[in-house]
Write an enzyme that holds these catalytic residues in place. Structure first.
Site, PDB file in Angstrom:
ATOM      1  N   ALA A   1       0.824  -1.203   0.000  1.00 52.25           N
ATOM      2  CA  ALA A   1       0.000   0.000   0.000  1.00 52.25           C
ATOM      3  C   ALA A   1       0.863   1.260   0.000  1.00 52.25           C
ATOM      4  CB  ALA A   1      -0.918   0.005   1.222  1.00 52.25           C
TER       5      ALA A   1
ATOM      6  N   ILE B   1       0.591   3.937   1.901  1.00 50.83           N
ATOM      7  CA  ILE B   1       0.999   4.377   3.235  1.00 50.83           C
ATOM      8  C   ILE B   1       2.178   3.565   3.745  1.00 50.83           C
ATOM      9  CG2 ILE B   1      -0.631   2.866   4.462  1.00 50.83           C
ATOM     10  CD1 ILE B   1      -0.950   5.164   6.511  1.00 50.83           C
TER      11      ILE B   1
ATOM     12  N   ARG C   1       5.313   5.968   4.574  1.00 53.89           N
ATOM     13  CA  ARG C   1       5.427   6.322   5.981  1.00 53.89           C
ATOM     14  C   ARG C   1       5.856   5.171   6.892  1.00 53.89           C
ATOM     15  NH1 ARG C   1       1.154  10.361   8.318  1.00 53.89           N
ATOM     16  NH2 ARG C   1       3.093  11.131   9.222  1.00 53.89           N
TER      17      ARG C   1
ATOM     18  N   ARG D   1       0.428  -8.741  -4.322  1.00 56.52           N
ATOM     19  CA  ARG D   1      -0.231  -9.427  -5.434  1.00 56.52           C
ATOM     20  C   ARG D   1       0.494  -9.197  -6.743  1.00 56.52           C
ATOM     21  NH1 ARG D   1      -6.066  -6.991  -5.202  1.00 56.52           N
ATOM     22  NH2 ARG D   1      -4.756  -5.132  -5.021  1.00 56.52           N
TER      23      ARG D   1
ATOM     24  N   HIS E   1      -9.042  -6.585   6.539  1.00 58.58           N
ATOM     25  CA  HIS E   1      -8.299  -6.671   7.792  1.00 58.58           C
ATOM     26  C   HIS E   1      -8.705  -7.883   8.621  1.00 58.58           C
ATOM     27  CE1 HIS E   1      -7.183  -2.095   7.983  1.00 58.58           C
ATOM     28  NE2 HIS E   1      -6.699  -2.718   6.928  1.00 58.58           N
TER      29      HIS E   1
ATOM     30  N   LYS F   1      -5.766   1.390  10.527  1.00 57.94           N
ATOM     31  CA  LYS F   1      -7.096   1.696  11.052  1.00 57.94           C
ATOM     32  C   LYS F   1      -8.092   1.794   9.892  1.00 57.94           C
ATOM     33  CE  LYS F   1      -6.582   5.866   9.387  1.00 57.94           C
ATOM     34  NZ  LYS F   1      -7.325   6.170   8.151  1.00 57.94           N
TER      35      LYS F   1
ATOM     36  N   TYR G   1      -7.990  20.316   2.426  1.00 57.13           N
ATOM     37  CA  TYR G   1      -7.429  19.587   3.560  1.00 57.13           C
ATOM     38  C   TYR G   1      -7.677  20.326   4.869  1.00 57.13           C
ATOM     39  CZ  TYR G   1      -4.058  17.340   6.643  1.00 57.13           C
ATOM     40  OH  TYR G   1      -3.479  16.690   7.697  1.00 57.13           O
TER      41      TYR G   1
END
Length: 325
Positions: A15, A17, A21, A40, A81, A99, A237
């Site tokens: 992913a 993120i 990060r 994948r 998840h 999350k 934002y």
């Protein structure tokens, strides 16, 4: 003193993120190391593995079978998840999952119970609570800087993502509540405690969309302190919260996703005017990774983290019910 061996972490999914990060923090924290990454797309998986100096693995199940993986990080879409967190726990791995931990509170409760039964750590990756600016806010409140707390307001909203983004797909757990709404809900819990109940909520789903793109919720404590929460994914934002008391207010901007080098400024309104309190820069991603590694070494997640995760899941369910979703 003998140095502690870094916690060996495998990653389920490539992913964005993870790339931007969390994997840099896992690779650089000193208390963790990235052992393997599974994805994948073989080409994308190899690119991740080359950057972070780990083994590329074909398939999530194969990664869970590796003896050199003590813990896993799960940055998959929210709807996936529950399955992969459970499989990781059954394979004897500690888990750090993005999350929300799952898309409903019943599943969240079952997974946390499974982790407890097996003596494993299951942590939801809500990173902002590990930034020290919020501890400074709590210190100001406890010190009476704004008097008795009367209300809390929080907002987290982001510009619209491209059409193919997983946030637009209901089957993957998309929508603004589960992606953006988690932040103001968790912030309300962080400052107001577990007595919060949902007094009302709205979720906006445009006719041409299959998920909610914006929403709001009104929460209240037994003592009558209210929390007004706003969230969305078609906005300029915004990431801020405000605590309003009998004598003043504390305002925090860039509250949920500040860069590691950002020095937060707390605005404190009082009877004598507005003061600016500059707090030190802090890396909340690294702080989260360190907290996870130490919990895994100790064999237990902090009880407060477990309680907050459960209560957050229940509030998200209730917001959805109140909004008629």
């Amino acid at each position: 003193m003998t140095p502690v061996r870094p916690l060996s972490v495998g990653v389920l999914g490539c992913a964005d993120i993870a790339w931007r990060r969390v994997l840099p923090a896992l690779a650089g924290a000193g208390e963790t190391r990235v052992a393997a990454v599974a994805g994948r797309n073989p080409e994308k998986t190899r690119r991740f593995a080359e950057r972070f100096g780990c083994a590329p693995v074909d398939g999530y199940a194969a990664l869970l079978e590796r003896d050199d993986v003590e813990a896993v990080y799960v940055p998959l879409p929210a709807a996936l998840h529950a399955e992969w967190v459970e499989r990781a726990l059954l394979a004897g791995k500690h888990v750090l999952a993005e999350k929300p931990l799952t898309t409903d509170s019943a599943r969240t409760g079952r997974l946390l119970a499974l982790a407890r039964e097996r003596g494993l750590v299951l942590m939801e990756n809500v990173m902002f609570v590990h930034h020290r600016q919020h501890a400074e806010v709590q210190r100001l409140i406890d010190g009476g800087a704004i008097g008795e707390l009367r209300s809390f307001r929080a907002v987290f909203a982001v510009p619209e993502r491209p059409a193919g983004d997983i946030r637009h797909v209901a089957a993957l757990g998309g929508g603004s509540l589960l992606d953006m709404g988690v932040y103001p809900v968790r912030a309300a819990l962080h400052f107001l405690g577990h007595g919060l109940e949902v007094a009302g909520a709205t979720l906006h789903r445009p006719a041409d969309r299959e998920v909610d793109t914006a929403g709001s919720a009104l929460l209240s404590t037994p003592e009558g302190v209210t929390a007004h929460l706003l969230f969305g994914m078609q906005h300029a934002y915004g990431a801020a919260y405000e605590l309003w008391g009998s004598r003043g207010r504390i305002r925090v901007d860039r509250a949920f996703t500040p860069p590691a080098d950002h020095e937060p400024v707390l605005l404190v309104d009082g009877p004598d005017g507005t003061g600016r309190l500059v707090t030190p820069a802090d890396d909340q991603v690294a702080g989260t990774v360190r907290a996870f590694a130490r919990a895994a070494r100790n064999g237990a997640a902090p009880p407060q983290d477990i309680a907050d995760c459960l209560r957050q899941a229940a509030l998200l369910d209730r917001i959805r019910e109140c909004a008629g979703a």
